[in-house]
Every structure is written in C-alpha cells, then in structure tokens.
Write a protein that holds these residues in place. Sequence first.
Motif, PDB file in Angstrom:
ATOM      1  N   LYS A 159       0.839  -1.203   0.000  1.00 45.49           N
ATOM      2  CA  LYS A 159       0.000   0.000   0.000  1.00 45.49           C
ATOM      3  C   LYS A 159       0.873   1.253   0.000  1.00 45.49           C
ATOM      4  O   LYS A 159       0.444   2.316  -0.449  1.00 45.49           O
ATOM      5  CB  LYS A 159      -0.887   0.024   1.247  1.00 45.49           C
ATOM      6  CG  LYS A 159      -1.949  -1.037   1.322  1.00 45.49           C
ATOM      7  CD  LYS A 159      -2.773  -0.864   2.600  1.00 45.49           C
ATOM      8  CE  LYS A 159      -3.876  -1.890   2.711  1.00 45.49           C
ATOM      9  NZ  LYS A 159      -4.665  -1.712   3.951  1.00 45.49           N
ATOM     10  N   LEU A 160       2.088   1.106   0.548  1.00 45.60           N
ATOM     11  CA  LEU A 160       3.003   2.234   0.714  1.00 45.60           C
ATOM     12  C   LEU A 160       4.340   1.885   0.101  1.00 45.60           C
ATOM     13  O   LEU A 160       4.915   0.829   0.392  1.00 45.60           O
ATOM     14  CB  LEU A 160       3.183   2.540   2.210  1.00 45.60           C
ATOM     15  CG  LEU A 160       4.261   3.568   2.598  1.00 45.60           C
ATOM     16  CD1 LEU A 160       3.903   4.950   2.059  1.00 45.60           C
ATOM     17  CD2 LEU A 160       4.423   3.606   4.113  1.00 45.60           C
ATOM     18  N   LEU A 161       4.850   2.765  -0.754  1.00 48.23           N
ATOM     19  CA  LEU A 161       6.176   2.603  -1.347  1.00 48.23           C
ATOM     20  C   LEU A 161       7.066   3.723  -0.832  1.00 48.23           C
ATOM     21  O   LEU A 161       6.766   4.900  -1.013  1.00 48.23           O
ATOM     22  CB  LEU A 161       6.093   2.651  -2.870  1.00 48.23           C
ATOM     23  CG  LEU A 161       7.415   2.447  -3.629  1.00 48.23           C
ATOM     24  CD1 LEU A 161       8.013   1.069  -3.342  1.00 48.23           C
ATOM     25  CD2 LEU A 161       7.199   2.638  -5.132  1.00 48.23           C
ATOM     26  N   ILE A 162       8.154   3.335  -0.163  1.00 50.94           N
ATOM     27  CA  ILE A 162       9.084   4.296   0.422  1.00 50.94           C
ATOM     28  C   ILE A 162      10.376   4.270  -0.390  1.00 50.94           C
ATOM     29  O   ILE A 162      11.010   3.218  -0.533  1.00 50.94           O
ATOM     30  CB  ILE A 162       9.370   3.946   1.901  1.00 50.94           C
ATOM     31  CG1 ILE A 162       8.077   4.042   2.724  1.00 50.94           C
ATOM     32  CG2 ILE A 162      10.433   4.857   2.479  1.00 50.94           C
ATOM     33  CD1 ILE A 162       8.224   3.559   4.157  1.00 50.94           C
ATOM     34  N   LEU A 163      10.767   5.421  -0.922  1.00 50.94           N
ATOM     35  CA  LEU A 163      11.957   5.501  -1.767  1.00 50.94           C
ATOM     36  C   LEU A 163      12.919   6.547  -1.215  1.00 50.94           C
ATOM     37  O   LEU A 163      12.556   7.715  -1.067  1.00 50.94           O
ATOM     38  CB  LEU A 163      11.582   5.861  -3.204  1.00 50.94           C
ATOM     39  CG  LEU A 163      10.542   4.973  -3.882  1.00 50.94           C
ATOM     40  CD1 LEU A 163       9.235   5.742  -4.029  1.00 50.94           C
ATOM     41  CD2 LEU A 163      11.018   4.513  -5.251  1.00 50.94           C
ATOM     42  N   ASP A 164      14.135   6.123  -0.922  1.00 55.56           N
ATOM     43  CA  ASP A 164      15.154   7.024  -0.392  1.00 55.56           C
ATOM     44  C   ASP A 164      16.129   7.360  -1.516  1.00 55.56           C
ATOM     45  O   ASP A 164      16.969   6.542  -1.886  1.00 55.56           O
ATOM     46  CB  ASP A 164      15.879   6.356   0.777  1.00 55.56           C
ATOM     47  CG  ASP A 164      16.630   7.359   1.644  1.00 55.56           C
ATOM     48  OD1 ASP A 164      16.653   8.554   1.292  1.00 55.56           O
ATOM     49  OD2 ASP A 164      17.197   6.948   2.664  1.00 55.56           O
ATOM     50  N   GLU A 165      15.967   8.563  -2.101  1.00 57.48           N
ATOM     51  CA  GLU A 165      16.788   9.032  -3.218  1.00 57.48           C
ATOM     52  C   GLU A 165      16.850   7.982  -4.332  1.00 57.48           C
ATOM     53  O   GLU A 165      17.917   7.450  -4.657  1.00 57.48           O
ATOM     54  CB  GLU A 165      18.185   9.406  -2.718  1.00 57.48           C
ATOM     55  CG  GLU A 165      18.152  10.535  -1.694  1.00 57.48           C
ATOM     56  CD  GLU A 165      19.537  10.973  -1.238  1.00 57.48           C
ATOM     57  OE1 GLU A 165      20.504  10.719  -1.977  1.00 57.48           O
ATOM     58  OE2 GLU A 165      19.646  11.562  -0.162  1.00 57.48           O
ATOM     59  N   PRO A 166      15.712   7.681  -4.951  1.00 59.28           N
ATOM     60  CA  PRO A 166      15.632   6.555  -5.891  1.00 59.28           C
ATOM     61  C   PRO A 166      16.398   6.726  -7.188  1.00 59.28           C
ATOM     62  O   PRO A 166      16.735   5.729  -7.832  1.00 59.28           O
ATOM     63  CB  PRO A 166      14.132   6.448  -6.168  1.00 59.28           C
ATOM     64  CG  PRO A 166      13.601   7.825  -5.928  1.00 59.28           C
ATOM     65  CD  PRO A 166      14.410   8.360  -4.789  1.00 59.28           C
ATOM     66  N   THR A 167      16.695   7.952  -7.617  1.00 57.29           N
ATOM     67  CA  THR A 167      17.329   8.123  -8.934  1.00 57.29           C
ATOM     68  C   THR A 167      18.686   8.822  -8.868  1.00 57.29           C
ATOM     69  O   THR A 167      19.185   9.287  -9.888  1.00 57.29           O
ATOM     70  CB  THR A 167      16.402   8.922  -9.878  1.00 57.29           C
ATOM     71  OG1 THR A 167      16.216  10.240  -9.360  1.00 57.29           O
ATOM     72  CG2 THR A 167      15.054   8.248 -10.027  1.00 57.29           C
TER      73      THR A 167
END
Length: 310
Positions: A159-167
């Motif tokens: 339900k939740l997608l957590i991205l830490d500096e994805p790109t």
Amino acid sequence: MAQTVIKIENVKKAFRDVRAVGGLSFGVDEASCFGLLGPNGAGKTTMMKMIYGRSRRDDPDASVIDVFGYDPKTNELDIKYLAGVVPQENNLDDELNVRENLMVYAKFYDINGREAKKRIDELLEFLELSDKAGSIIRELSGGMKRRLIIARALLNNPKLLILDEPTTGLDPQVRHLIWGKLRQLKKSGITILLTTHYMEEAFEICDKILIMHKGSKILEGAPKELLERHIEKYVLAVSGREDGYNLRHEAQNRNIRIDDSHEVIFFYSHQLGALEELAKTLSSSQYYLRQSNLEDLFLKTTGRGLSSVE
C-alpha cells in the motif's frame, strides 16, 4: 476528500548530542506522492527509517507515528508487510541473477512459488527488465539495478512505497522512465513517500513536499503553490561576479532581490521587464533569464552553503 494514511506529530530523534529530527509534524494522503527535501544531514532518511520501524523515535509517548493505523513502535512487522522500501544503496545479491534475487525476497513474504513467478514476470515487464531476467547483477547498469530494487519493493503488493533518493546518479533517460512508473503506481492507488535531491524530480511527481533543514520543517505544500507564495517569478543569473556587481545598484533601486553568495549572481523579481532592463548591458553569453524553479526556492529557504554533514 483524500484520506490521510500517514500521520506524523511532534517526532524527535537525536544521536548523542546531534538533533537529527526536531518536533516534525506532517500528513500524507492516500494514493499521493509526498516528498521530503533537504540538504545532507537535514534528517530526511532518519525520518523515513522511523516511519517503517528501522529506527526508533525519541519520547514516543509525546509523539505520533501512524502508518495506515499502525505505530512502528509496536507494529513494526505490520508496517513492513504493507510497505515496500527502496533504500539509497543497491543492496542486491551479486552472486544471483535478476529472477533469483526476486525469488529469494518473495520467500520473506511467504509468497508461494507459482504466485511469486507470476508476480516477478509482471514486475519485470512493468519495469522493462524482462530481457534481463537471467542476467547476474554485475552485468546490470546502475539504472537497471535501481529498477530491480523498485521491482523487489513491489513484490508484496504494498500500500506504501518508500523511496530514499531513488534516482541519484542515474542518467536523465532512466530518471524519466522511473518517474513515469511512479506516476502509474500512484494512479493504481499506491501511496509514495520519497526523499530526493533532485528538485525537478520533486516538482514532477510529488503532490506535496516538505522542505527540511537541520531536522525542522521550513515549508510544506504543493510545489506549484509554494513557488507562487514564496519566491519571485523570474530570475536573472549573471555568470561573472564583476558583471553582477556592476548591476547591484540598479537592481537595488528597482527592488530586485540579489543573491551573490556564489560565483554566479542571481537577481530575482516578479517583473520580467525589470530583469530584461537589467540585462541590457550584458552580452547573451553573460546571463541567463528564466522562470524561477523549485531549486531556487530550496536554496532560498535552506541556504547555498554546504551542510557540515556530508
């Protein structure tokens, strides 16, 4: 009206005598993208880790972290099952191929073999990695590895997608591809929480952003609304300090804001004509006149100097 699915109230975290997060509060709506922005050391990653239970907040009885009805203090496992996490580092198993990396991770969620294979095929197609299913990790480019980690984070239908500096560190083509996939995920109902150093990224995909500095909130809101309320509409960037300094007196007379903290001198105004008049004495190679953007706002609110934490 959108439902708030993440509630953060008065959250604090300190490491020894260093305050990483100081009394932070914000909310994230369902099926939206919320971005945390700030210089290195602002507390973005620390806040993210507290949300999914990787780090404990200080004084939990005087604060709130509510993630889809769960508190990471007591329901860390529940949050991990409903969330997918893309960390900063590419922590893939170099000895396994693409499909094997995903199969191993599927076992953590008790996904049976047939269901896991179907889900993996879908995700590899979605992230344009189907032709790399049998490739070992060392054969992948940086962009392919990031897409694979996003696929891994989506295995459990979060339900939740957590991205830490994805790109970070990716070329523009890959960044835009990932942005497009994140927009699709948001439309499918997934809530996205991310940190980024790319202001264009935040502007393109975030419904709301929170700009942090030294653990505290500076500004919060929709990117376009923040630009309209907190910074002049146009900016004249003059490349030479001597040329820029020669324009200072006229700029001050026209109530044009000046930022001369670095080699390039910036002049900000809501009046395009005022900046055009200012630039008349310069050659076209000496200046660049444009609309202000989120990076201008970010630097105005957090400063142009480097953080002491790199």
